[in-house]
Design a protein around this motif. Structure first.
Motif, PDB file in Angstrom:
ATOM      1  N   GLY A 196      35.592  22.138   2.221  1.00  0.00           N
ATOM      2  CA  GLY A 196      36.728  22.516   3.875  1.00  0.00           C
ATOM      3  C   GLY A 196      35.839  21.633   4.648  1.00  0.00           C
ATOM      4  O   GLY A 196      35.671  21.037   6.173  1.00  0.00           O
TER       5      GLY A 196
ATOM      6  N   ARG B   6      44.402  24.691  12.970  1.00  0.00           N
ATOM      7  CA  ARG B   6      44.125  24.437  11.545  1.00  0.00           C
ATOM      8  C   ARG B   6      42.327  24.005  12.472  1.00  0.00           C
ATOM      9  O   ARG B   6      41.473  23.844  11.605  1.00  0.00           O
TER      10      ARG B   6
ATOM     11  N   ILE C 263      42.562  23.780   5.509  1.00  0.00           N
ATOM     12  CA  ILE C 263      42.337  22.171   4.508  1.00  0.00           C
ATOM     13  C   ILE C 263      44.028  21.956   4.328  1.00  0.00           C
ATOM     14  O   ILE C 263      44.973  22.505   4.687  1.00  0.00           O
TER      15      ILE C 263
ATOM     16  N   LEU D 175      31.011  25.993   7.131  1.00  0.00           N
ATOM     17  CA  LEU D 175      31.475  25.232   8.303  1.00  0.00           C
ATOM     18  C   LEU D 175      31.050  25.729  10.188  1.00  0.00           C
ATOM     19  O   LEU D 175      31.816  25.727  10.766  1.00  0.00           O
TER      20      LEU D 175
ATOM     21  N   ALA E 218      37.360  18.615   5.739  1.00  0.00           N
ATOM     22  CA  ALA E 218      39.165  18.574   6.796  1.00  0.00           C
ATOM     23  C   ALA E 218      38.298  18.264   7.864  1.00  0.00           C
ATOM     24  O   ALA E 218      38.978  18.542   8.598  1.00  0.00           O
ATOM     25  N   HIS E 219      37.072  19.086   8.151  1.00  0.00           N
ATOM     26  CA  HIS E 219      36.541  19.551   9.409  1.00  0.00           C
ATOM     27  C   HIS E 219      35.972  18.370   9.976  1.00  0.00           C
ATOM     28  O   HIS E 219      35.384  18.544  11.222  1.00  0.00           O
TER      29      HIS E 219
ATOM     30  N   VAL F 223      40.131  27.890   5.054  1.00  0.00           N
ATOM     31  CA  VAL F 223      38.840  27.295   5.078  1.00  0.00           C
ATOM     32  C   VAL F 223      39.242  25.738   6.279  1.00  0.00           C
ATOM     33  O   VAL F 223      38.855  25.602   7.263  1.00  0.00           O
TER      34      VAL F 223
END
Lengths: 407, 320
Positions: A118, A88, B220, A172, A121-122, B218
């Protein structure tokens, strides 16, 4: 060391049957041993007809499909064996642009939310305000107004939606973007805009692309190196110009000969190689060379029994054929006449099942009886649109030769 | 004068134009669905019926001219001799077999009926949705283990679905004993597998969509994909079903009351109870059954109309 290296990647989907408990009754060999490497800052184009496994391969690189065997080495790390949470984290550096721009955007999220998710999430950007600023920057880069942020996917045109898809990948700050048929769902006029945008972004951000497409014109325009896939395997790989100047594998020759030339006189005299039948089912691929059932140059020896490896024939031009040199030298003759009616009734169902996500039209089955009647209408299509599906081009070509002395 | 108003109109229209181009705010699918609902006749009629019903249910007991249980006119009705009192100025809907004012009972009964309908629908919706989300999430993103979990849950709901709903409700009511809560639980439990299957099926469809794949690509997290991507897109059929099942819940609750499994206190008016009481005197005084029956029918119709209109409004194929 290349940025992205695929080493004998295999993706086999089990075919299951059973009333209460599923038994595996066979496999669909969607991708069957593909090795390739993509250099940093370059574009690798992957072409092939519908159902040849190119989309599955692209998804396998991102581990969106399970990889049955083989390795995907990205920047020194083998992604195929990473635990899911580590994978991930790697997804930030490997992004994807999808074929269907509308379908790949959540209809209930506005653009800001789609792009910010996104990043959150990172852990990119400290807070919403910082992310907002970054999103504005990226939207400007892909040519969308900043007021797009509060709007929803269905309020945009096809080209704009694909720009949003590209923006989602870009926020990203990835190293590699896998473009799965990035323009095939768009109008021809918009296709060029999106392709140019992708090229500009590559230049300014130093991106590496793996472009999957069935459109030979698009791939030629954008790629540095091109790989041609047939039934789950690479049959030829070469620098873009070399491949178009002199295709060496019989399948590539047939593909290239199906591309229409925008000059009526040349077009009339152009020699075409026409293939027999449909793509065989990937659930039951032919033994030996996968292409031997349709190859015009098929030989008695080897072809049906031994699978040819992808070998360098000079200048980085790799071909998977036992008789490359002989065909070039003209010492082997065409054994199968070309342009004769195809075998109808090969399994296309399994091929479709593998790539259900691909919204492409299934390969047209050439219909013998109707072909002459339909010829004028069909023949017009490639002239208007230089971008042609290879499988369709095959069908068109078959029809043309049936009743005319042109070819 | 007319020229002047025309000019004013034009200026107004111009002003509107600039306004709309300056502040572009996207319209979400929910908002667009609501806009479509407002222009649907079916939705308006349905909503009006429901609004009237809810209003009656809430303020009804205060509006009731007489006590719903007071047997004020006991001496005027003789059910054994078939002598009843119909509509009259004092008692708009006449009197029942015990000399109670039917109109007051009808007004108060609406509240009970609404309560039973809403609570039992909520039981079905909440439990069913939880089961459905668990099953759907396990099936779409849980891998091989998740698919096993999903199979087990779904076989269980299949067993529940295979029983006739009224029979199941009757058995539950019989086991739990006679009370209003029993009716709500019985009618609610019957709805659980319906909501569970519906939400799970809807989630499976959405789970295979490209945007879910994109969310995965992506990076998630899976839990978040379920909550922000799959679930919001799977809810519309569930909302429609919830509205439609209010209608069936009311009818089934009435059926249970009719079978004598409802509220044990016959003095508390409820449309289903009133209907079952009226049955005995149907030959002599059919109107006694007509009032609660019409109430049930119209309310069920209202919820059905609204539900159908919502389904049309939320249909993605109609998205303009």
């Amino acid at each position: 060391m290349s940025l992205l290296e695929l080493d004998g990647v295999k993706v086999h989907f089990p075919v299951k049957k059973g009333l209460l408990f599923d038994r595996t009754v066979g496999h669909v060999y969607a991708v069957d041993g593909v090795s390739l490497s993509v250099e940093a800052g370059q574009t690798y184009g992957l072409v092939g007809e519908s159902g040849c496994g190119k989309t599955t391969l692209g998804r396998a690189v991102l581990r969106l499909n399970d990889i049955t065997e083989g390795g995907v080495v990205f920047d020194g790390t083998d992604l195929a064996k990473l635990p899911s949470e580590e994978m991930r984290a790697f997804r930030r550096r490997l992004q994807m642009v999808f074929q269907d721009p509308l379908g790949s955007l959540n209809p209930r999220q506005n653009i800001e939310s789609i792009l910010a998710e996104g990043m959150a999430a990172h852990g990119i950007g400290k807070d919403a305000a910082e992310r907002r600023k970054k999103i504005e920057d990226i939207l400007a880069k892909v040519g969308l107004p900043s007021n797009a942020m509060s709007r929803y996917p269905h309020e945009f045109s096809g080209g704009q939606r694909q720009r949003i898809g590209i923006a989602r990948a870009l926020v990203l700050e990835p190293d590699v973007i896998i473009c799965d048929e990035p323009v095939s769902a768009l109008d021809v006029s918009v296709q060029a805009q999106v392709i140019n945008l992708l090229e500009e972004l590559q230049e300014s951000l130093g991106l590496t692309y793996l472009v999957i497409a069935h459109d030979l014109a698009v791939v030629r325009h954008i790629s540095d190196v091109i790989g041609v896939m047939y039934l789950g395997g690479l049959v030829e790989e070469a620098p873009s110009d070399a491949l178009y100047a002199g295709p060496r594998h019989p399948y590539t020759k047939a593909l290239m000969s199906a591309v229409p030339v925008p000059d009526p006189e040349v077009e009339d005299r152009r020699e075409r190689i026409l293939l027999h039948g449909d793509l065989p089912s990937p659930a039951n691929p032919p033994a030996g060379c996968r292409f031997h059932t349709r190859c015009p140059w098929v030989q008695e020896t080897k072809c049906a029994t031994e699978r040819p490896p992808l070998l360098d024939t000079g200048d980085g031009h790799k071909v998977a054929c036992h008789f490359t040199a002989e065909i070039e030298a003209g010492t082997v003759k065409q054994t199968l006449a070309t342009g004769i009616e195809a075998v109808i009734g090969t399994e296309t169902v399994a091929a479709e099942a593998v790539e259900t996500a691909e919204a492409e039209a299934p390969a047209e089955k050439p219909a013998e009886d109707e072909a002459p009647a339909e010829e004028p209408a069909k023949a017009e299509a490639p002239a208007e649109e230089p971008a042609t599906v290879p499988a369709q081009a095959d069908a068109d070509a078959t029809e043309q030769t049936e009743d005319s002395p042109k070819a | 004068m007319t020229i002047l108003t025309n000019k004013a109109d034009k200026i107004d229209r111009l002003a509107e134009l600039t306004q709309s181009s300056e502040t572009v705010t996207g319209s979400s699918l929910w908002r667009e669905a609501f806009r479509r609902m407002r222009s649907s006749k079916m939705a308006i009629i349905g909503a009006a019926i429901i609004a009237a019903f809810v209003l009656v249910a809430i303020v009804g007991p205060w509006l009731a001219p007489h006590g719903p249980t007071a047997q004020n006119w006991r001496s005027e009705v003789f059910p054994n001799q078939g002598k009843f009192v119909g509509m009259r100025g004092e008692n708009w809907f006449g009197l029942d077999h015990l000399g109670r004012d039917m109109f007051s009972r009808w007004l108060v009964g609406a509240r009970q009926t609404l309560l039973v309908g809403v609570v039992s629908m909520l039981i079905g919706l909440i439990v069913g949705a939880l089961v459905g989300v668990l099953s759907g999430a396990a099936a779409t993103l849980g891998g091989k283990v998740g698919q096993r979990v999903d199979t087990v849950i779904m076989r269980f709901t299949d067993i529940m679905l295979s029983l006739p709903s009224l029979l199941l409700a009757v058995s539950i009511a019989a086991v739990l004993g006679q009370s209003l809560t029993t009716v709500m639980i019985a009618v609610g439990v019957v709805q659980i597998p319906i909501f569970a299957r519906l939400l799970r099926g809807s989630m499976l469809v959405q789970g295979g969509a490209d945007y879910v794949l994109a969310a995965k690509a992506v990076g998630i997290r899976r839990k978040r994909i379920v909550l922000t991507q799959i679930l919001p897109n799977s809810l519309s059929p569930v909302i429609v079903q919830a509205t439609l099942s209010l209608a069936t819940a009311i009818i089934e609750a009435a059926a249970l009351s009719y079978l004598g499994l409802g509220n044990p206190d016959p003095a508390v008016p409820e449309w289903g109870v009133m209907l079952s009481q009226a049955q005995r005197f149907f030959d002599n005084e059919p109107m006694m059954a007509a009032y609660p029956a019409v109430g049930i029918i119209i309310t069920a119709l209202g919820f059905t109309l609204l539900g159908e209109a919502m389904r049309e409004a939320l249909d993605p194929k109609l998205r303009g």
